[in-house]
Enzyme design. Structure first.
Site, PDB file in Angstrom:
ATOM      1  N   ARG A  75       0.858  -1.083  -0.008  1.00 18.65           N
ATOM      2  CA  ARG A  75       0.058  -0.035   0.109  1.00 18.65           C
ATOM      3  C   ARG A  75       0.870   1.350   0.070  1.00 18.65           C
ATOM      4  O   ARG A  75       1.872   1.439   0.543  1.00 18.65           O
ATOM      5  CB  ARG A  75      -1.011   0.124   1.214  1.00 18.65           C
ATOM      6  CG  ARG A  75      -2.094  -1.020   1.175  1.00 18.65           C
ATOM      7  CD  ARG A  75      -3.144  -0.769   2.208  1.00 18.65           C
ATOM      8  NE  ARG A  75      -2.348  -1.268   3.498  1.00 18.65           N
ATOM      9  CZ  ARG A  75      -1.831  -0.527   4.327  1.00 18.65           C
ATOM     10  NH1 ARG A  75      -1.987   0.921   4.263  1.00 18.65           N
ATOM     11  NH2 ARG A  75      -1.434  -0.942   5.491  1.00 18.65           N
TER      12      ARG A  75
ATOM     13  N   TYR B 242      -1.670  -3.521  -6.901  1.00 17.07           N
ATOM     14  CA  TYR B 242      -1.395  -4.281  -5.674  1.00 17.07           C
ATOM     15  C   TYR B 242      -2.547  -4.269  -4.553  1.00 17.07           C
ATOM     16  O   TYR B 242      -2.971  -3.249  -4.045  1.00 17.07           O
ATOM     17  CB  TYR B 242      -0.183  -3.570  -4.707  1.00 17.07           C
ATOM     18  CG  TYR B 242       0.468  -4.853  -3.781  1.00 17.07           C
ATOM     19  CD1 TYR B 242       1.024  -5.716  -4.393  1.00 17.07           C
ATOM     20  CD2 TYR B 242       0.009  -4.619  -2.639  1.00 17.07           C
ATOM     21  CE1 TYR B 242       1.315  -6.810  -3.339  1.00 17.07           C
ATOM     22  CE2 TYR B 242       0.346  -5.678  -1.445  1.00 17.07           C
ATOM     23  CZ  TYR B 242       1.166  -6.733  -1.968  1.00 17.07           C
ATOM     24  OH  TYR B 242       1.478  -7.629  -1.079  1.00 17.07           O
TER      25      TYR B 242
ATOM     26  N   LYS C 126      -9.691  -2.265   1.503  1.00 17.57           N
ATOM     27  CA  LYS C 126      -9.483  -1.240   2.403  1.00 17.57           C
ATOM     28  C   LYS C 126     -10.051   0.019   1.898  1.00 17.57           C
ATOM     29  O   LYS C 126     -10.791   1.003   2.759  1.00 17.57           O
ATOM     30  CB  LYS C 126      -7.973  -0.891   2.542  1.00 17.57           C
ATOM     31  CG  LYS C 126      -7.192  -2.080   3.087  1.00 17.57           C
ATOM     32  CD  LYS C 126      -7.617  -2.479   4.444  1.00 17.57           C
ATOM     33  CE  LYS C 126      -7.204  -3.479   5.207  1.00 17.57           C
ATOM     34  NZ  LYS C 126      -5.910  -4.016   5.045  1.00 17.57           N
TER      35      LYS C 126
ATOM     36  N   HIS D 165     -10.728  -2.350  11.435  1.00 15.88           N
ATOM     37  CA  HIS D 165      -9.611  -3.249  10.945  1.00 15.88           C
ATOM     38  C   HIS D 165      -9.613  -4.453  11.849  1.00 15.88           C
ATOM     39  O   HIS D 165      -8.327  -4.283  12.547  1.00 15.88           O
ATOM     40  CB  HIS D 165      -8.409  -2.289  10.833  1.00 15.88           C
ATOM     41  CG  HIS D 165      -7.386  -3.114   9.949  1.00 15.88           C
ATOM     42  ND1 HIS D 165      -5.946  -2.633  10.200  1.00 15.88           N
ATOM     43  CD2 HIS D 165      -7.106  -4.138   8.989  1.00 15.88           C
ATOM     44  CE1 HIS D 165      -5.042  -3.307   9.475  1.00 15.88           C
ATOM     45  NE2 HIS D 165      -5.852  -4.139   8.673  1.00 15.88           N
TER      46      HIS D 165
ATOM     47  N   SER E  34      -1.449  -3.534  10.380  1.00 17.28           N
ATOM     48  CA  SER E  34      -1.067  -4.384   9.187  1.00 17.28           C
ATOM     49  C   SER E  34       0.084  -5.097   9.607  1.00 17.28           C
ATOM     50  O   SER E  34       1.036  -4.398  10.251  1.00 17.28           O
ATOM     51  CB  SER E  34      -0.840  -3.383   7.933  1.00 17.28           C
ATOM     52  OG  SER E  34      -1.890  -2.713   7.700  1.00 17.28           O
TER      53      SER E  34
ATOM     54  N   CYS F 124       0.748  -7.368  11.900  1.00 11.63           N
ATOM     55  CA  CYS F 124       0.808  -7.552  13.350  1.00 11.63           C
ATOM     56  C   CYS F 124      -0.064  -8.799  13.713  1.00 11.63           C
ATOM     57  O   CYS F 124      -0.254  -8.916  15.171  1.00 11.63           O
ATOM     58  CB  CYS F 124       0.371  -6.325  14.029  1.00 11.63           C
ATOM     59  SG  CYS F 124       1.675  -4.968  13.681  1.00 11.63           S
TER      60      CYS F 124
ATOM     61  N   ASP G 209      -9.428  -9.643   8.891  1.00 10.48           N
ATOM     62  CA  ASP G 209      -9.026  -8.427   8.409  1.00 10.48           C
ATOM     63  C   ASP G 209      -9.943  -7.049   8.823  1.00 10.48           C
ATOM     64  O   ASP G 209      -9.478  -6.226   9.073  1.00 10.48           O
ATOM     65  CB  ASP G 209      -8.473  -8.373   6.937  1.00 10.48           C
ATOM     66  CG  ASP G 209      -7.468  -7.158   6.624  1.00 10.48           C
ATOM     67  OD1 ASP G 209      -6.445  -6.873   7.495  1.00 10.48           O
ATOM     68  OD2 ASP G 209      -7.787  -6.422   5.808  1.00 10.48           O
TER      69      ASP G 209
ATOM     70  N   ARG H 196       2.059 -12.218  -0.659  1.00  4.95           N
ATOM     71  CA  ARG H 196       0.690 -12.541  -0.144  1.00  4.95           C
ATOM     72  C   ARG H 196       0.089 -13.728  -0.540  1.00  4.95           C
ATOM     73  O   ARG H 196       0.526 -14.172  -1.785  1.00  4.95           O
ATOM     74  CB  ARG H 196      -0.183 -11.320  -0.257  1.00  4.95           C
ATOM     75  CG  ARG H 196       0.315 -10.144   0.427  1.00  4.95           C
ATOM     76  CD  ARG H 196      -0.401  -9.824   1.652  1.00  4.95           C
ATOM     77  NE  ARG H 196       0.071  -8.555   2.594  1.00  4.95           N
ATOM     78  CZ  ARG H 196      -0.512  -8.454   3.489  1.00  4.95           C
ATOM     79  NH1 ARG H 196      -1.541  -8.785   4.051  1.00  4.95           N
ATOM     80  NH2 ARG H 196      -0.222  -7.193   4.252  1.00  4.95           N
TER      81      ARG H 196
HETATM   82  P1  GTP Z   1      -2.203  -7.404   7.375  1.00  7.19           P
HETATM   83  O1  GTP Z   1      -2.971  -8.589   6.384  1.00  7.19           O
HETATM   84  O2  GTP Z   1      -1.196  -6.939   6.836  1.00  7.19           O
HETATM   85  O3  GTP Z   1      -3.483  -6.498   7.948  1.00  7.19           O
HETATM   86  O4  GTP Z   1      -1.640  -8.335   8.680  1.00  7.19           O
HETATM   87  P2  GTP Z   1      -1.871  -9.164   9.958  1.00  7.19           P
HETATM   88  O5  GTP Z   1      -2.380  -8.585  11.035  1.00  7.19           O
HETATM   89  O6  GTP Z   1      -3.341 -10.098   9.462  1.00  7.19           O
HETATM   90  O7  GTP Z   1      -0.711 -10.133  10.400  1.00  7.19           O
HETATM   91  P3  GTP Z   1      -0.484 -11.566  10.086  1.00  7.19           P
HETATM   92  O8  GTP Z   1      -1.242 -12.566  10.728  1.00  7.19           O
HETATM   93  O9  GTP Z   1      -0.118 -11.930   8.626  1.00  7.19           O
HETATM   94  O10 GTP Z   1       1.150 -11.662  10.566  1.00  7.19           O
HETATM   95  C1  GTP Z   1       2.130 -10.752  10.104  1.00  7.19           C
HETATM   96  C2  GTP Z   1       3.584 -11.328  10.412  1.00  7.19           C
HETATM   97  O11 GTP Z   1       3.756 -11.421  11.936  1.00  7.19           O
HETATM   98  C3  GTP Z   1       3.765 -12.648   9.949  1.00  7.19           C
HETATM   99  O12 GTP Z   1       4.974 -12.880   9.461  1.00  7.19           O
HETATM  100  C4  GTP Z   1       3.576 -13.644  11.167  1.00  7.19           C
HETATM  101  O13 GTP Z   1       4.243 -14.830  10.888  1.00  7.19           O
HETATM  102  C5  GTP Z   1       3.999 -12.867  12.302  1.00  7.19           C
HETATM  103  N1  GTP Z   1       3.121 -13.012  13.519  1.00  7.19           N
HETATM  104  C6  GTP Z   1       1.824 -13.201  13.490  1.00  7.19           C
HETATM  105  N2  GTP Z   1       1.440 -13.637  14.726  1.00  7.19           N
HETATM  106  C7  GTP Z   1       2.479 -13.625  15.419  1.00  7.19           C
HETATM  107  C8  GTP Z   1       2.778 -13.744  16.855  1.00  7.19           C
HETATM  108  O14 GTP Z   1       1.922 -14.149  17.823  1.00  7.19           O
HETATM  109  N3  GTP Z   1       4.175 -13.784  17.391  1.00  7.19           N
HETATM  110  C9  GTP Z   1       4.995 -13.553  16.479  1.00  7.19           C
HETATM  111  N4  GTP Z   1       6.364 -13.336  16.982  1.00  7.19           N
HETATM  112  N5  GTP Z   1       5.076 -13.354  15.139  1.00  7.19           N
HETATM  113  C10 GTP Z   1       3.437 -13.329  14.855  1.00  7.19           C
HETATM  114  C1  SPV Z   2      -3.188  -4.345   5.159  1.00  6.82           C
HETATM  115  O1  SPV Z   2      -1.846  -3.854   4.856  1.00  6.82           O
HETATM  116  O2  SPV Z   2      -3.492  -4.214   6.302  1.00  6.82           O
HETATM  117  C2  SPV Z   2      -3.521  -5.633   4.431  1.00  6.82           C
HETATM  118  C3  SPV Z   2      -3.236  -5.743   3.036  1.00  6.82           C
HETATM  119  O3  SPV Z   2      -4.417  -6.211   4.992  1.00  6.82           O
HETATM  120  S1  SPV Z   2      -3.606  -4.637   2.003  1.00  6.82           S
HETATM  121  O4  SPV Z   2      -4.887  -5.296   1.413  1.00  6.82           O
HETATM  122  O5  SPV Z   2      -2.749  -4.324   0.814  1.00  6.82           O
HETATM  123  O6  SPV Z   2      -4.020  -3.469   2.676  1.00  6.82           O
HETATM  124 MN    MN Z   3      -4.957  -5.601   7.109  1.00  8.27          MN
END
Ligand code: GTP
Ligand code: SPV
Ligand code: MN
Length: 580
Positions: free
Chosen positions: A70, A198, A207, A227, A249, A251, A276, A365
């Site tokens: 983004r 993207y 979003k 979110h 994002s 996290c 999400d 992704r």
């Molecule tokens: P967006 O799709 O961007 O909104 O991200 P999200 O909030 O869904 O995050 P996601 O679950 O994809 O995790 C993002 C990164 O953090 C990944 O590389 C995971 O492996 C890592 N991660 C997720 N949960 C944990 C956790 O509990 N501990 C640690 N150390 N890393 C984590």
């Molecule tokens: C984020 O960035 O919080 C995402 C990926 O979930 S995107 O669809 O690119 O916003």
């Molecule tokens: Mn997101």
């Protein structure tokens, strides 16, 4: 043709006159149509086939290397007045913004097909669902929208019935970062996105619609567009509590939503409803209910393996589009921490002999239907959604913030949400690892002034006495040597159990100025590599550090000026006084 559908046809005709595509394709949303798009993209090179024996119906898309995340600095909320958009958004005058965009769009689809994508956000027919139409010249966007939303004929039929839909106009343009903007016109329920193919820049249902435009609508209509993941936690007695969690994002939302309880947590089950976005409404009894407007996952690939997220690992073994991952010599997709195989070709298609830098892009992704997930809850399709027991905010903080704490009441919880700060990630272009304020994980996604948004959140207290309890978590606290203190992933269930116990009034907590903290013995650390001393570090609250944090939060809140709700300043003052 009904008069209402005519409004859509007229808009399509108007856009086609402007953009001059060679042909127009109205998407029906069938599987056959998806397969045709895939075949066409395999011919054009937009998709590459992955090893079909190991990864049936899986494909790889390589983005332009300058179009992999983004672009927050190029994302604008163009309300009539600047103060409506607020200091949290980039703003441009709507007339000026439209002029600029019409210049970009003029003739931009020559030699291309314009796809008309009618889509529904939310279960078809739910009173909480909303409809939109995206016009795009990217077949990759169409294929992603097929997996991520309920798109095609049924959505079109609803649009025809109701006549109302969000207009989203998208073109990949020249994929030139100098000619790229994501513009929102909340008062006109319109989105214009140019120059990126993207994720959140281009899949306009996500979003742009379901957060920026929807949050604006939600304020006037009395609901919340957030979110947040939605997860159901089932205890060994078979009771399910639903939690809505907002983390910035990258996290951990997808991972928490798809959690598989570790063996030590006998009898527990976790159900995914959304990973999400959550749309939340008060029901007749005053309970906050959530639906997931999406129908698929657009998840972060790196870090996914059989230990961290076995559920996601299995989910993406078939019928998945991968974007910007590496491939092995066997043509399997590969990414950092996959733990099996090794990269032969990196995300840009270069030989990976040198092993310089990551093989998969850090923001690579997967796109996959939510139905591929074995833990997908049937209630994700329920028109009335699920009642939310707890709202959980979180961020990525190596210092300061404890593993978990609870807000004292709703208004305090709104302050806790407004105070979220987190280290930046690869989900957006820009520097990674910088702590920034990201209230309610909505900094990049709120379609109006944050001060008004917090006022809206506070107003729920006057409308219901059955609101969820509010919590804050941090999976990312580190020791002085930089090591993560908490194992995270599946073990996060131990923290969710404490959250649910608190909501059910089953455990006592310590009362601190910042909120209710767990008594050490109420967090189960049996069978994990977390010593009582580590748990103490995880739960530690350093008064001096917190005084400084509260000063920063105070300065941040004051930057919203007169519009800042007094109630929020009062909550802030209470904590500052209690800490001094
Ligand atoms: P967006 O799709 O961007 O909104 O991200 P999200 O909030 O869904 O995050 P996601 O679950 O994809 O995790 C993002 C990164 O953090 C990944 O590389 C995971 O492996 C890592 N991660 C997720 N949960 C944990 C956790 O509990 N501990 C640690 N150390 N890393 C984590
Ligand atoms: C984020 O960035 O919080 C995402 C990926 O979930 S995107 O669809 O690119 O916003
Ligand atoms: Mn997101």
């Amino acid at each position: 043709m009904t008069a209402r559908l005519q409004a859509l046809s007229e808009w399509v005709a108007e856009v086609s006159k402007l953009t001059q595509p060679d042909q127009i394709h109205w998407c029906t949303g069938t599987r056959e149509e998806y397969d045709t798009f895939v075949s066409e993209m395999l011919l054009s090179g937009d998709l590459l086939e992955l090893n079909q024996e190991n990864y049936p119906n899986c494909y790889l898309h390589r983005s332009d290397p300058k179009d992999v995340a983004r672009v927050e600095h190029l994302t604008y909320v163009c309300s009539k007045s600047e103060i409506e958009a607020g200091p949290n958004n980039n703003w441009m005058d709507p007339v000026e913004a439209k002029d600029l965009m019409l210049g970009f769009f003029s003739g931009c689809m020559k030699g291309r097909t314009m796809y008309v994508i009618p889509y529904c956000m939310g279960p078809l027919g739910s009173p909480y669902s909303r409809y939109g139409v995206e016009l795009t010249d990217s077949a990759y966007v169409v294929a992603n929208m097929f997996l991520m939303t309920r798109m095609g004929n049924e959505a079109l039929a609803h649009i025809e019935q109701t006549g109302s839909f969000i207009k989203g106009l998208h073109s990949i343009g020249e994929l030139d970062p100098e000619r790229r903007y994501i513009m929102h016109f909340p008062e006109e329920l319109t989105i214009m996105s140019y120059g990126s193919g993207y994720g959140g820049n281009a899949l306009l249902g996500k979003k742009c619609h379901a957060l920026r435009i929807a949050s604006y609508q939600a304020r006037t209509e009395g609901w919340l567009a957030e979110h947040m993941l939605i997860v159901g936690v089932e205890n060994p007695e078979g009771e399910i509590h639903y939690l809505a969690c907002a983390f910035p994002s990258q996290c951990g939302k997808t991972n928490l939503a798809m959690l598989i309880p570790p063996k030590s947590q006998k009898g527990w089950k976790v159900w995914t409803l959304g990973d999400d976005i959550a749309w939340m409404h008060l029901d007749d009894e005053g309970r906050l209910r959530a639906i997931n407007p999406e129908a698929g996952l657009f998840g972060v690939v790196p870090g996914t393996n059989q230990k961290t997220n076995p559920n996601a690992y299995e989910t993406i073994r078939h019928d998945t589009i991968f974007t910007n991952v590496a491939v092995t010599a066997e043509n399997d997709p590969w990414w950092e921490d996959k733990e099996t195989g090794e990269a032969a070709v990196d995300w840009q298609g270069r030989s990976y002999d040198t092993k310089s830098g990551p093989a998969a892009h850090p923001n690579s992704r997967f796109t996959v239907s939510a139905k591929n997930n074995p833990s997908y809850s049937s209630l994700a399709e329920a028109p009335e959604g699920v009642p939310i027991t707890a709202v959980v905010f979180g961020g990525r903080r190596s210092e300061l913030t404890p593993l978990v704490y609870q807000a004292k009441d709703w208004a305090h919880g709104v302050l806790v949400g407004a105070s979220v700060a987190s280290e930046t990630t690869a989900a957006a272009t820009g520097e990674v690892g910088i702590v920034r304020r990201d209230p309610m994980a909505m900094k990049p996604f709120c379609g109006y002034n944050f001060a008004d948004y917090w006022r809206h959140w506070l107003s729920f207290e006057d409308r219901s006495d059955k609101l969820p309890k509010i919590f804050h978590v941090n999976w990312f606290r580190r020791d002085t040597d930089g090591r993560l203190l908490w194992p995270g992933f599946g073990e996060n269930l131990r923290v969710l159990r404490w959250v649910i116990d608190r909501c059910e009034g089953r455990v006592d907590a310590d009362t601190l100025p910042i909120g209710y903290l767990p008594k050490a013995e109420t967090i189960d650390i049996e069978g994990i590599d977390v010593s009582p001393n580590t748990l103490e570090q995880l739960l530690a609250v350093d008064p001096q550090q917190w005084r400084e944090e509260m000063d920063h939060i105070g300065e941040y809140l004051q930057s919203y000026g007169d519009r800042l709700p007094d109630r929020l300043s009062a909550e802030h003052k209470k904590i500052v006084q209690a800490l001094s």
